[in-house]
Design an enzyme around this catalytic site. Structure first.
Site, PDB file in Angstrom:
ATOM      1  N   HIS A 193       0.732  -1.279  -0.011  1.00 44.88           N
ATOM      2  CA  HIS A 193       0.237   0.280   0.095  1.00 44.88           C
ATOM      3  C   HIS A 193       0.795   1.286  -0.096  1.00 44.88           C
ATOM      4  O   HIS A 193       1.700   1.388   0.991  1.00 44.88           O
ATOM      5  CB  HIS A 193      -0.828   0.023   1.132  1.00 44.88           C
ATOM      6  CG  HIS A 193      -1.981   1.266   1.246  1.00 44.88           C
ATOM      7  ND1 HIS A 193      -1.832   1.937   2.538  1.00 44.88           N
ATOM      8  CD2 HIS A 193      -2.722   1.456   0.523  1.00 44.88           C
ATOM      9  CE1 HIS A 193      -2.871   3.093   2.140  1.00 44.88           C
ATOM     10  NE2 HIS A 193      -3.305   2.640   1.055  1.00 44.88           N
ATOM     11  N   HIS A 251      -8.173   8.264  -4.414  1.00 45.53           N
ATOM     12  CA  HIS A 251      -8.471   6.854  -4.948  1.00 45.53           C
ATOM     13  C   HIS A 251      -9.566   6.604  -5.958  1.00 45.53           C
ATOM     14  O   HIS A 251      -9.613   5.987  -7.018  1.00 45.53           O
ATOM     15  CB  HIS A 251      -8.781   5.988  -3.681  1.00 45.53           C
ATOM     16  CG  HIS A 251      -7.771   5.897  -2.543  1.00 45.53           C
ATOM     17  ND1 HIS A 251      -7.406   6.708  -1.789  1.00 45.53           N
ATOM     18  CD2 HIS A 251      -7.081   4.689  -2.487  1.00 45.53           C
ATOM     19  CE1 HIS A 251      -6.731   6.484  -0.910  1.00 45.53           C
ATOM     20  NE2 HIS A 251      -6.242   5.096  -1.282  1.00 45.53           N
ATOM     21  N   ARG A 270     -15.514  14.483  21.643  1.00 44.83           N
ATOM     22  CA  ARG A 270     -15.511  14.269  23.182  1.00 44.83           C
ATOM     23  C   ARG A 270     -16.919  14.753  23.739  1.00 44.83           C
ATOM     24  O   ARG A 270     -17.232  16.100  23.680  1.00 44.83           O
ATOM     25  CB  ARG A 270     -14.622  15.042  23.933  1.00 44.83           C
ATOM     26  CG  ARG A 270     -14.602  15.180  25.655  1.00 44.83           C
ATOM     27  CD  ARG A 270     -14.559  13.679  25.902  1.00 44.83           C
ATOM     28  NE  ARG A 270     -14.417  13.773  27.378  1.00 44.83           N
ATOM     29  CZ  ARG A 270     -15.404  13.088  28.311  1.00 44.83           C
ATOM     30  NH1 ARG A 270     -16.565  12.606  27.528  1.00 44.83           N
ATOM     31  NH2 ARG A 270     -15.203  13.279  29.562  1.00 44.83           N
ATOM     32  N   CYS A 309      -8.466  17.592  24.660  1.00 42.30           N
ATOM     33  CA  CYS A 309      -9.409  16.975  25.870  1.00 42.30           C
ATOM     34  C   CYS A 309      -8.244  17.169  26.982  1.00 42.30           C
ATOM     35  O   CYS A 309      -7.190  16.954  26.980  1.00 42.30           O
ATOM     36  CB  CYS A 309      -9.620  15.607  25.661  1.00 42.30           C
ATOM     37  SG  CYS A 309     -10.453  14.996  26.863  1.00 42.30           S
ATOM     38  N   TYR A 312     -11.622  18.225  36.151  1.00 43.08           N
ATOM     39  CA  TYR A 312     -10.839  19.593  35.493  1.00 43.08           C
ATOM     40  C   TYR A 312     -10.171  20.306  36.581  1.00 43.08           C
ATOM     41  O   TYR A 312     -10.133  21.537  36.431  1.00 43.08           O
ATOM     42  CB  TYR A 312     -11.794  20.225  34.691  1.00 43.08           C
ATOM     43  CG  TYR A 312     -12.497  19.248  33.543  1.00 43.08           C
ATOM     44  CD1 TYR A 312     -11.807  19.147  32.389  1.00 43.08           C
ATOM     45  CD2 TYR A 312     -13.754  18.759  33.752  1.00 43.08           C
ATOM     46  CE1 TYR A 312     -12.290  18.127  31.375  1.00 43.08           C
ATOM     47  CE2 TYR A 312     -14.227  17.887  33.017  1.00 43.08           C
ATOM     48  CZ  TYR A 312     -13.612  17.657  31.623  1.00 43.08           C
ATOM     49  OH  TYR A 312     -14.187  16.715  30.657  1.00 43.08           O
TER      50      TYR A 312
END
Length: 578
Positions: free
Chosen positions: A176, A201, A275, A322, A458
């Site tokens: 490939h 492709h 997320r 994140c 957090y």
């Protein structure tokens, strides 16, 4: 922040053989064509030979045995089949018992299916005018998507589906052009979504032709359309790209695979990390309204058209990450809680929209004087999915903060997956503050409430803290800017190197807009370092560098490490020299 990766001392990159010119496309075509025909022959040996039509199949294989072959017969037969209103997917010549055998993969244009018995009789009569022989047709084997999904290893064979076809690409993997790792992302899956990213492709056509030579059957069960009867709250979530690494589906949490990370400085929208905390809300952009208010403001309500027509369009290129990114690396030291992200819970895009400060100041009247008079400290974003988060007012109003109310992403209308009609983009700040599906903006003395602002997920604690007994969480500042980091994308961990130099590629990024000044790479446990070349992202302003920077380095392998296992280290320095 340093990053390390262990590799062995005899690695050969999959694409090195290609660069040296040993990959021969023509030979691959012939070899794989034979493999595809062999697969059909193996399948057919378990069936009774017949001239029955291709019931329940969209395609037929015509097998035309010729007593006396001659030059040009294949082309002549192809023209006959075209006149019979057949769509010819592939044509090959083989031999059986010293007789030439012509194989044609066809679909009846009149019925969009394989050949019925009557249609086969017409085709047989036409072909036998060209040469003496006998003609048979069989349907392609039918495979379910669950059967395809079982074939994703070299031992079982590596299969993919494309549209209604099933293909065995096992022998093609090593050849490939994009490398083995990328094509293996589609193993056992549909390749259609991948080709929507790499449109060359289908645009060039040769990839489709090559793929057809590997076809082994038809897909029996394309996914049914949703009829709306499911009561699951996630029923209307968007379709997702199968290349993403999924940690959860309900709600969706998925990261960008390392194999695609440094392909493009701007991450394609379809493989942007996801997320979510809830189902993706269904919102009519025409009916959507944004409420802007809070202390020190005059409350206003804005439509999407208001944002587009009443304010100048601005663009910001930003990397969002994140707060839990790379948690799986911490898990190797000591088990943590939360999603075990790799380093793919981050992506980069060019966002288009309007500056938050211009909406707050010129529309809602939140002047600097009002901020002082009303003691405004935070700007809260409330999402239509029930989530809320906030940022300091200094970031929101700074002429250099570049906080955006975005309605475009990489030149396209922002999609529902990533926060349409409008989301907040807060460059340099932890991803959770970049609230999607905005419904309300509030100037406030207090930060947002809820687990995404005031919860433990957090906030930063000492690694020695194992529980929260005796800790007043409210006194711990909420996460905003993120620290500097760098990561090695290639070579992959466990790779083998046989070259004199190791080609190392990766990215670096620092929160707060701090630009990347330097990246160093070492393969001898930090005794010596090679400074990497900075690539895409290096030209960003050092104090407003909101996006990641790609880098690469060619590191000589010392004689003492050749043939041995070694660890690659990288470290980055930002404009604050932190």
């Amino acid at each position: 922040m340093a990053f390390c990766r262990t590799v062995a001392g005899s690695y050969r990159f999959p694409w090195c053989r290609h660069l040296r010119g040993s990959r021969t496309v023509d030979n691959t075509l012939l070899y794989l064509s034979a493999a595809a025909l062999a697969t059909f022959s193996d399948w057919k040996s378990n069936r009774r030979s017949s001239c029955e039509g291709a019931v329940n199949s969209t395609t037929s294989i015509i097998k035309f045995r010729v007593d006396n072959d001659r030059p040009g017969l294949l082309s002549e037969a192809t023209e006959i089949l075209k006149k019979q209103q057949l769509d010819i997917r592939d044509a090959r010549i083989s031999t059986e018992d010293s007789r030439a055998v012509h194989f044609y993969v066809v679909q009846d244009k009149m019925s969009n299916s394989g050949l019925s018995e009557d249609r086969l009789a017409q085709v047989r009569a036409a072909l036998q005018q060209l040469a003496q022989g006998d003609c048979q047709a069989e349907p392609w084997p039918l495979y379910s998507s669950s059967e395809v999904a079982k074939h994703k290893t070299a031992e079982k064979g590596i299969w993919v589906s494309y549209k209604e076809g099933v293909y065995d690409i096992t022998k093609f993997i090593e050849n490939h052009p994009g490398g083995k790792d990328k094509i293996m992302l589609a193993a056992g899956k549909a390749i259609d979504p991948f080709w929507r990213i790499y449109q060359q492709h289908t645009g060039r056509g040769n990839a489709v032709e090559l793929l057809e030579s590997m076809r082994i059957g038809d897909l029996s069960d394309p996914p049914p359309a949703d009829d709306g009867t499911c009561s699951c709250p996630y029923n209307k979530d968007p379709d997702r790209h199968p290349a993403l690494i999924f940690h959860n589906n309900k709600p969706c949490n998925a990261e960008l695979p390392a194999e695609l990370m440094v392909d493009s400085w701007l991450t394609p929208n379809s493989v942007w990390f996801i997320r979510h905390h809830h189902p993706v809300p269904v919102i009519d952009p025409e009916q959507w309204r944004l409420s802007v208010g809070g202390i020190g403001t005059k409350c206003v309500t804005l439509s999407l058209e208001d944002l587009k027509s009443r304010f100048l369009k601005r663009e910001v290129v930003a990397t969002l990450q994140c707060g839990g990114n790379r948690r799986s690396e911490l898990d190797q030291i000591e088990k943590t809680s939360g999603i075990p992200w790799g380093f793919g819970a981050m992506s980069t895009a060019r966002f288009g929209g309007v500056y938050l400060r211009e909406v707050l100041q010129h529309c809602a009247g939140l002047s600097h004087e009002n901020v002082e008079a009303f003691e405004v400290q935070h700007v809260i974003f409330k999402s239509l999915d029930g989530m809320e988060a906030s940022i300091p007012v200094e970031k929101a109003l700074s002429p250099y903060g570049d906080v955006l109310l975005a309605y475009e992403m990489n030149g396209e209308t922002l999609n529902m997956e990533h926060g349409a009609p409008v989301r907040a983009i807060v460059p340099g700040v932890v991803g959770v503050r970049n609230v999607k599906w905005l419904g309300e903006i509030i100037a406030s003395r207090e930060e947002a409430r809820g687990p995404w602002q005031r919860g433990i997920a957090y906030k930063g604690f000492s690694p020695m803290v194992k529980d929260l007994k005796g800790i007043d969480i409210e006194k711990i500042p909420s996460m905003q800017d993120l620290p500097i980091q760098s990561a090695i994308v290639t070579p992959k961990a466990g790779s083998t190197v046989e070259l004199d130099d190791v080609e190392v590629k990766g990215f670096a990024w620092s929160g707060g807009g701090r630009g990347i000044v330097r990246v160093d790479v070492s393969i001898d446990e930090g005794n010596t370092w090679v400074t990497a070349d900075l690539l895409d992202g290096k030209d960003q302003p050092y104090n407003r560098a909101w996006a990641w920077t790609f880098w690469e380095a060619s590191v000589p392998v010392p004689d003492g490490l050749k043939g041995k296992e070694f660890t690659i280290l990288c470290r980055a320095v930002d404009s604050a020299y932190s």
